[in-house]
Motif scaffolding. Structure first.
Motif, short mmCIF file in Angstrom:
data_model
loop_
_atom_site.label_atom_id
_atom_site.label_comp_id
_atom_site.label_asym_id
_atom_site.label_seq_id
_atom_site.Cartn_x
_atom_site.Cartn_y
_atom_site.Cartn_z
N ALA A 258 0.83 -1.21 0.00
CA ALA A 258 0.00 0.00 0.00
C ALA A 258 0.86 1.26 0.00
CB ALA A 258 -0.93 -0.01 1.21
N LEU A 259 1.90 1.27 0.84
CA LEU A 259 2.71 2.48 1.02
C LEU A 259 3.58 2.77 -0.20
CD1 LEU A 259 3.71 4.76 2.87
CD2 LEU A 259 5.38 3.17 3.81
N HIS A 260 4.35 1.79 -0.62
CA HIS A 260 5.30 2.02 -1.72
C HIS A 260 4.70 1.63 -3.07
CE1 HIS A 260 8.67 2.88 1.01
NE2 HIS A 260 8.11 1.98 1.80
N GLY A 261 4.01 0.48 -3.10
CA GLY A 261 3.47 0.02 -4.37
C GLY A 261 2.35 0.90 -4.90
N LEU A 262 1.31 1.12 -4.10
CA LEU A 262 0.16 1.89 -4.56
C LEU A 262 0.39 3.39 -4.52
CD1 LEU A 262 -2.79 -0.17 -3.04
CD2 LEU A 262 -1.95 -0.17 -5.39
N CYS A 263 1.03 3.88 -3.45
CA CYS A 263 1.30 5.33 -3.40
C CYS A 263 2.36 5.72 -4.42
CB CYS A 263 1.73 5.73 -1.98
SG CYS A 263 0.40 5.59 -0.76
N GLY A 264 3.30 4.81 -4.68
CA GLY A 264 4.27 5.07 -5.75
C GLY A 264 3.59 5.12 -7.10
N LEU A 265 2.67 4.18 -7.34
CA LEU A 265 1.91 4.17 -8.60
C LEU A 265 1.10 5.44 -8.74
CD1 LEU A 265 0.95 2.58 -11.11
CD2 LEU A 265 -0.80 1.54 -9.65
N TRP A 266 0.45 5.86 -7.67
CA TRP A 266 -0.31 7.11 -7.70
C TRP A 266 0.63 8.29 -8.00
CZ3 TRP A 266 -3.64 10.62 -8.48
CH2 TRP A 266 -3.61 11.85 -7.81
N GLY A 267 1.82 8.29 -7.41
CA GLY A 267 2.74 9.40 -7.62
C GLY A 267 3.18 9.53 -9.07
N GLY A 268 3.45 8.40 -9.72
CA GLY A 268 3.83 8.45 -11.13
C GLY A 268 2.71 9.02 -11.98
N ILE A 269 1.47 8.62 -11.68
CA ILE A 269 0.32 9.14 -12.43
C ILE A 269 0.06 10.60 -12.08
CG2 ILE A 269 -2.18 8.88 -12.76
CD1 ILE A 269 -1.76 5.84 -12.19
N ALA A 270 0.19 10.94 -10.80
CA ALA A 270 -0.05 12.32 -10.35
C ALA A 270 0.90 13.30 -11.03
CB ALA A 270 0.10 12.41 -8.84
N CYS A 271 2.10 12.84 -11.36
CA CYS A 271 3.05 13.69 -12.08
C CYS A 271 2.47 14.14 -13.41
CB CYS A 271 4.37 12.94 -12.27
SG CYS A 271 5.62 13.83 -13.21
N GLY A 272 1.68 13.26 -14.04
CA GLY A 272 1.05 13.60 -15.31
C GLY A 272 -0.21 14.43 -15.17
N ILE A 273 -0.60 14.70 -13.93
CA ILE A 273 -1.75 15.57 -13.66
C ILE A 273 -1.26 16.93 -13.16
CG2 ILE A 273 -3.86 15.86 -12.30
CD1 ILE A 273 -3.98 12.78 -12.08
N PHE A 274 -0.60 16.93 -12.01
CA PHE A 274 -0.19 18.18 -11.39
C PHE A 274 1.10 18.75 -11.98
CE2 PHE A 274 -2.75 16.02 -8.10
CZ PHE A 274 -3.75 16.98 -7.96
N GLY A 275 1.75 17.99 -12.86
CA GLY A 275 2.91 18.54 -13.56
C GLY A 275 2.53 19.36 -14.78
N LEU A 276 1.27 19.29 -15.19
CA LEU A 276 0.82 20.03 -16.36
C LEU A 276 0.76 21.53 -16.09
CD1 LEU A 276 -2.16 17.68 -17.38
CD2 LEU A 276 0.15 17.74 -18.39
N THR A 277 1.06 22.33 -17.09
CA THR A 277 1.02 23.79 -16.92
C THR A 277 -0.38 24.28 -16.60
OG1 THR A 277 0.77 24.03 -19.32
CG2 THR A 277 3.01 24.17 -18.43
#
Length: 412
Positions: free
Chosen positions: A323-342
């Motif tokens: 949950a901590l590293h696997g799922l939150c890490g997966l969320w983080g990679g996807i979140a980069c494509g959301i909150f990294g957008l201009t």
């Protein structure tokens, strides 16, 4: 000496990367004490020994094989060449050597993550064999794809989805890799003796020491600023935005876990780590408010998925590393494509499609590797302690000494 000359600049970068390596190396003490505080007293010594020996095995495997797999660099040359005194492609003043040290601490984090999931019932030597394979081959192969552009994968991402897959400090490369590898190991090991009743109800095994658990979380949080900020690789590329985003994601994770976990101290301290895991990928691109949101989602995600995996999946993941590293890490990679957008205040240069495909692909690769490695070990050397050894505890069964030997002698 010219105070602005190349020697000073190289020396500054050597010192900068070295400080990052030391901070991330110190995080391994955080992994150790987080596990010490979570497991039962009879397994505390094993937790400490595992993390330290895993680091030693990781160092040899990564030095001899893994770094070459990831970056095409080997160290079988004279010290003069390695230190950059005689050219041959090595940077002056040993800058490439401290870069290896820095990246090694990332590689060694993978078995440290797995250790928390398989605690209290895993055999010692087979886990070290798994560590060697993971840090020599499995992790470096994926690391090279993402961080060194090996085999043209990043070029394919850019051509297909409009941008490279972006993972600045390892939400996917390190954390999701460790968490999804651990999922296979935990599943194959099975649950601890007495963890579930005959009718499937979960039996609580309370942490042995909230203070040790808390210390582990604090050590990890402090070291994480080296993990993220020093991933820039040089003084010229250092970014205060990375530090601010790491801070905000950590805070978001703490507060979300506090609420979702109903004031539980274990959830609170792991919530900080959930936020930091998730922000690694996009910490150099997000607006601080985006980082706060990323961390907040991660903190709540950890609480709910840890409870769900324990009660519904019957996944006896001791520290909740999936949950901590696997799922939150997966969320983080996807979140980069959301909150990294201009459009959401980020610096841009990413696409949601690239982040989604890269993140899910990394998780699936690690999931498959976990089942293959631990499945092979299960069929050969075995991966689980005997029932009697597990009941006695890994400390006495493996290391022949408990965490408080004097007190234990007085009780006899």
């Amino acid at each position: 000496m010219n105070p602005t000359g190349p020697g000073v600049a190289n020396g500054a970068d050597v010192f900068f990367i070295l400080m990052g390596a030391i901070l991330v190396f110190a995080m391994h003490s955080g992994f150790a004490f987080l596990e010490v505080g979570t497991v039962r007293h009879k397994n505390q010594v094993n937790a400490l020994v595992k993390i330290l020996v895993d680091f030693a095995v990781s160092t040899l495997a990564y030095f001899l094989i893994g770094y070459g797999v990831a970056y095409g660099v080997h160290f079988f040359q004279s010290a003069a060449v390695l230190n950059g005194n005689e050219g041959a492609g090595f940077a002056p003043q040993g800058r490439d050597l401290v870069k290896f040290f820095f990246l090694l601490t990332f590689a060694a984090a993978i078995p440290a993550i797995i250790s928390g999931g398989i605690a209290e019932r895993a055999k010692f030597w087979p886990q070290l064999a798994a560590t060697a394979v993971i840090t020599a081959l499995v992790y470096p192969f994926f690391e090279g794809l993402v961080w060194h552009g090996n085999h043209g994968v990043q070029d394919w991402f850019a051509a297909t989805f409009g941008a490279h897959f972006h993972d600045f400090a390892g939400s996917i490369v390190v954390h999701a890799m460790g968490g999804w590898l651990a999922f296979g190991a935990v599943t194959l090991l099975g649950h601890r003796v007495g963890r579930y009743t005959k009718d499937g109800r979960l039996v609580g095994f309370p942490p042995s020491s909230i203070p040790w658990l808390s210390l582990g979380s604090w050590l990890l949080c402090v070291g994480w600023f080296g993990f993220n900020v020093m991933s820039g690789g040089s003084l010229a590329s250092v970014s205060g935005l990375v530090a601010m985003n790491s801070l905000m994601a950590m805070v978001g994770g703490i507060l979300a876990a506090l609420i979702a976990g109903r004031n539980d101290p274990g959830f609170v301290h792991n919530g900080a780590l959930a936020g930091l895991v998730a922000v690694c990928a996009g910490s150099d691109l997000m607006h601080p408010l985006g980082a706060l949101a990323t961390g907040g989602v991660a903190g709540a995600l950890f609480v709910y998925m840890f409870e769900w995996s324990q009660s519904r999946l019957k996944l006896d993941d001791v520290l909740g590393v999936w949950a901590l590293h696997g799922l939150c890490g997966l969320w983080g990679g996807i979140a980069c494509g959301i909150f990294g957008l201009t459009s959401l205040g980020g610096l841009g240069g990413v696409t949601f499609a690239s982040q989604l495909v890269g993140s899910v692909g990394g998780a699936l690769y690690a999931l498959a590797a976990g089942f293959v490695i631990y499945g092979a070990l299960q069929k050969t050397a075995g991966i689980r302690l005997t029932k009697s050894d597990e009941m006695q505890g890994a400390d006495l069964a493996i290391h022949k000494i408990g965490s408080t030997p004097e007190a234990e002698m007085m009780q006899r």
